[in-house]
Each structure stands twice: as C-alpha cells, then as structure tokens.
Design a protein around this motif. Structure first.
Motif, mmCIF file in Angstrom:
data_model
loop_
_atom_site.group_PDB
_atom_site.id
_atom_site.type_symbol
_atom_site.label_atom_id
_atom_site.label_comp_id
_atom_site.label_asym_id
_atom_site.label_seq_id
_atom_site.Cartn_x
_atom_site.Cartn_y
_atom_site.Cartn_z
ATOM 1 N N THR A 7 26.793 40.399 41.668
ATOM 2 C CA THR A 7 27.459 39.925 42.874
ATOM 3 C C THR A 7 28.662 39.055 42.523
ATOM 4 O O THR A 7 29.746 39.195 43.120
ATOM 5 N N LEU A 8 28.495 38.170 41.565
ATOM 6 C CA LEU A 8 29.595 37.294 41.166
ATOM 7 C C LEU A 8 30.735 38.070 40.529
ATOM 8 O O LEU A 8 31.907 37.704 40.684
ATOM 9 N N LYS B 11 32.802 39.145 43.309
ATOM 10 C CA LYS B 11 33.552 38.022 43.869
ATOM 11 C C LYS B 11 34.731 37.664 42.965
ATOM 12 O O LYS B 11 35.812 37.306 43.458
ATOM 13 N N ARG C 100 37.373 40.107 43.752
ATOM 14 C CA ARG C 100 37.907 39.860 45.096
ATOM 15 C C ARG C 100 38.929 38.718 45.065
ATOM 16 O O ARG C 100 40.036 38.838 45.613
ATOM 17 N N PHE D 43 35.009 31.138 42.248
ATOM 18 C CA PHE D 43 34.733 32.279 43.121
ATOM 19 C C PHE D 43 33.256 32.397 43.496
ATOM 20 O O PHE D 43 32.837 33.402 44.086
ATOM 21 N N CYS D 44 32.450 31.371 43.212
ATOM 22 C CA CYS D 44 31.014 31.416 43.520
ATOM 23 C C CYS D 44 30.764 31.024 44.971
ATOM 24 O O CYS D 44 29.940 30.157 45.271
ATOM 25 N N GLU E 232 30.812 32.505 49.349
ATOM 26 C CA GLU E 232 30.626 33.665 50.194
ATOM 27 C C GLU E 232 31.942 34.423 50.357
ATOM 28 O O GLU E 232 33.029 33.827 50.332
ATOM 29 N N ASP E 233 31.845 35.736 50.551
ATOM 30 C CA ASP E 233 33.050 36.554 50.645
ATOM 31 C C ASP E 233 33.979 36.078 51.754
ATOM 32 O O ASP E 233 35.212 36.086 51.595
ATOM 33 N N LEU F 292 36.038 33.214 50.445
ATOM 34 C CA LEU F 292 37.085 33.686 49.542
ATOM 35 C C LEU F 292 38.213 34.358 50.319
ATOM 36 O O LEU F 292 39.402 34.131 50.039
#
Length: 392
Positions: free
Chosen positions: A295-296, A299, A302, A371-372, A374-375, A378
């Motif tokens: 997941t990270l 991110k 992203r 970047f840790c 929530e989308d 970000l």
C-alpha cells in the motif's frame, strides 16, 4: 540566571518536526512533514493491547522486556534473516528505537570518540552523539547520476575513519533519502568495521518497508559482523503504531549488556501490555506487514507523480515513508525558507532536508515529504501544491 543548559547542547533547539507541525496547525496546512501514518495498525494488535490492559498488565515489566517479546524478536530475526539471538541476553526492549539509540550511544561512545554517520541523518543521532561527548564524522549520501538513488563514495567512508573512531552508524532503509543499502554497499561498511575493529550500530526501523522487491540486508548478517553489530528496530513503523514507542535492540551480549546497564537509568522499562501485544503480532501479522508495504509503495508513486507535476524534481525512493524533492526547478535554493513559507503560501507542510546535514549546503535544495497518509490527504496536498505552482 545564566543559561542553564550545558554548552554542548545549546545548538539544539525546538526540533524541525515540532516547528513544521505547529505551522501546519496554525495555517490549516496538509501536514506531510512528520512521518506518522493516519491509519491504525492491525485490529488484532490493538485488541490484544486492550485485552492485556484489562487483564492487569499495568505495572512495571522486567527491565530487559517481557520474555514473550524478547523471544518473539529472536524468532523473527532468525526467520527473516537467519541471524540467531539469545532472547535472554541478546535482546533488550526499549521505549521505541529512539531510546535504544540513546542508550547505545551513551553506553558505547565516550568523550572524544568519533562516530561515522551517513548524512542526511535522523536528528536524534546528532543530538545523542553530542550528548555523549562524541564527535560526528559525516559521510554524505548523494544522488547517483545514473540511477538517481542516494548512495555514498566508499573512498569518502574510508577517509572518515581515524584513530579516534569508535562506531559506524547506519540507517537502512534510510530516512530521509529512501535509499535501501545494497549488500555491496553494506560490505564496504563491514570491511571498514572489521579492519579497524569498530562497533556498528544499525537503525532498521523501516526494515519491512523496502519496495519493489528490494531485500533488506541487515549489516549483522554479513561475515564477521554479528559479533560487532548492535541493531535497533521497533513496532512503530512495522505495525503503524508510532505512538506506542515499543522497540528493541539486538546484538552480542557485551553490546546489549552495555545498553541494558545504561537504559535501566533512562527509562528502565517500556509499556508491558504493548510489549505482549507486539510479541503476538510479530508471530502472526506477516501478511498485514506485507500488505502495508504494498500500500505504501502505491502512495509513494501517487505523491511522487504529484510532486513532479507541481514542478519538483523528485528523488528515487526505495523504502521508508519519505520522498526527497529538489526545489531548484522551482527557482528556489533555500529549503528552510521554502518549508517555512509553504504552509501559508500553498497550504502544505514539509521538512527542509538541510537540517539533517552537518554540511548543510549539501541539502539546502531538498525537502522531505511523507507519503504515509490516506490517498485523499495526498491528493489534497498535490492539488494545493499544483495550484501554488501555477501562481508562482
């Protein structure tokens, strides 16, 4: 009254993390400065902690840590890296990795001893070396022109070692550059340690956050290094519970014993209920840890793409929570000045990387973004930065 703080610590004021978080709060900025997730760890871990508290695990645990945690740490190091540690004498629980770093430096570095450390460096390294009376000998990580990843010159590493060198301090995966040291790079460090009979201290808190199939190689796993390497890690980054401050050090008994003797007068022990919960998770939550890593990684991609669209030159990130961004394409050269301006001008907070350097000119053009998050967080940060860039 004259300044009561001892002279060698007067250079250390409010941490940059506190300053940028305060600015973010005051301005309503999206905080991509301090590296903490905005989601919790595995539900079973949280439930286990609550269960142990309700069951009465609320008094001092043993100073070295609950045996359950020490045994679980020993098991996971053997399982993942093939390195065996005696849980009774070679594993010690600490109040987060930061307390392990502090106890180790105070126990092993004497006045005038030199510590070779890679810069940019996590800020507690500099402060604790200074508090111990040691002297930093920085080796600078710079982007490789061919790959863009931060690395070091082996000749510069060798040149940093002198007759007063006591220790080499390594952080991999590396905060803030995102570099994951390769086995070849670590062998350069190991060769220097073996040749000069040096202690190695490794901060491996991001050990399970190496991306794109890159392996995390513990320095202690290289030939001739187990007997001279002390390693710190923690549950904070592994399970996304940074506020739990539950960590450990592993290494040969003489080094761990030195940490134990100092740490008993610093924090003595760490939260017992959390230790027991972490012990269970170390044995059962491998899939959750792997999913967090994946997941990270998404991110990272992203945020990196968004920063590039907003005009930054984004560095290669191989692991951790962070990307480094070069501000020079924006016509800016002073990272501290820009970091202080961004919360008000753009509504986003970041960390100026130069505060992680002794040679501050090496990092004056860099910002660190976390970047840790929530989308949606970000995406909001990227939208604000893009709008700001469009006005600039």
């Amino acid at each position: 009254m004259d300044e009561p703080l001892i002279e060698r610590m007067r250079a250390y004021g409010e941490t940059v993390f506190a300053e940028m978080t305060r600015l973010a709060t005051e301005t309503g900025a999206v905080n991509l400065g301090q590296g903490f997730p905005d989601t919790d760890g595995p539900a079973s871990l949280l439930e286990a902690a609550a269960r142990h508290i309700r069951e009465g695990v609320n008094q001092y645990p043993p100073g070295p840590g609950h045996p359950e945690l020490r045994r679980a740490v020993s098991r996971y190091r053997a399982r993942h890296y093939g390195t065996e540690y005696d849980p009774d004498t070679e594993v010690h629980a600490t109040v987060g990795a930061t307390a392990g770093i502090a106890a180790a430096l105070l126990a092993l570095v004497d006045r005038g001893d030199e510590v070779v450390v890679f810069e940019p460096m996590y800020d507690s390294y500099a402060a604790m070396i200074t508090l111990a009376g040691g002297v930093r000998r920085p080796v600078t990580l710079r982007p490789d022109p061919a790959t863009g990843r931060f690395t070091f010159d082996p000749a510069e590493l060798r040149a940093a070692v002198g007759p007063r060198t006591r220790m080499v301090l390594v952080n991999t995966p590396h905060n803030p550059t995102g570099t994951v040291f390769t086995a070849e790079e670590l062998e350069h460090v190991a060769a220097v340690c073996r040749e000069h009979d040096l202690i190695a201290f490794t901060d491996e808190v991001y050990e399970f956050l190496a991306f794109d199939g890159r392996p995390h190689v513990p320095l202690a796993s290289l030939p001739g290094m187990r007997e001279r390497t002390l390693t710190a890690s923690s549950a904070g980054k592994m399970f996304a519970v940074t506020g739990w401050k539950t960590g450990w050090v592993t290494g040969p008994e003489p080094l761990v014993g030195a940490v134990r003797r100092v740490n008993q007068f610093l924090t003595f022990s760490a939260n017992g209920a959390l230790q027991l919960a972490v012990a269970e998770a170390l044995d059962t939550q491998g899939e959750w840890v792997a999913a967090q890593r994946d997941t990270l990684r998404g991110k990272r991609d992203r945020l990196a793409a968004g920063l590039a669209d907003a005009g930054f030159d984004v560095g290669v990130c191989e692991g951790t929570y962070f990307v480094m961004a070069d501000i020079r394409p924006l016509g800016r050269t002073d990272g501290v000045e820009l970091a202080r301006a961004l919360p008000r001008e753009a509504g986003v907070a970041a960390i100026p990387a130069q505060v992680f350097y002794d040679r501050q000119e090496e990092g004056a053009h860099l910002l660190r973004f976390a970047f840790c998050k929530e989308d949606a967080v970000l995406d909001e940060a990227v939208a604000r930065l893009s709008a700001w860039h469009g006005k600039a």
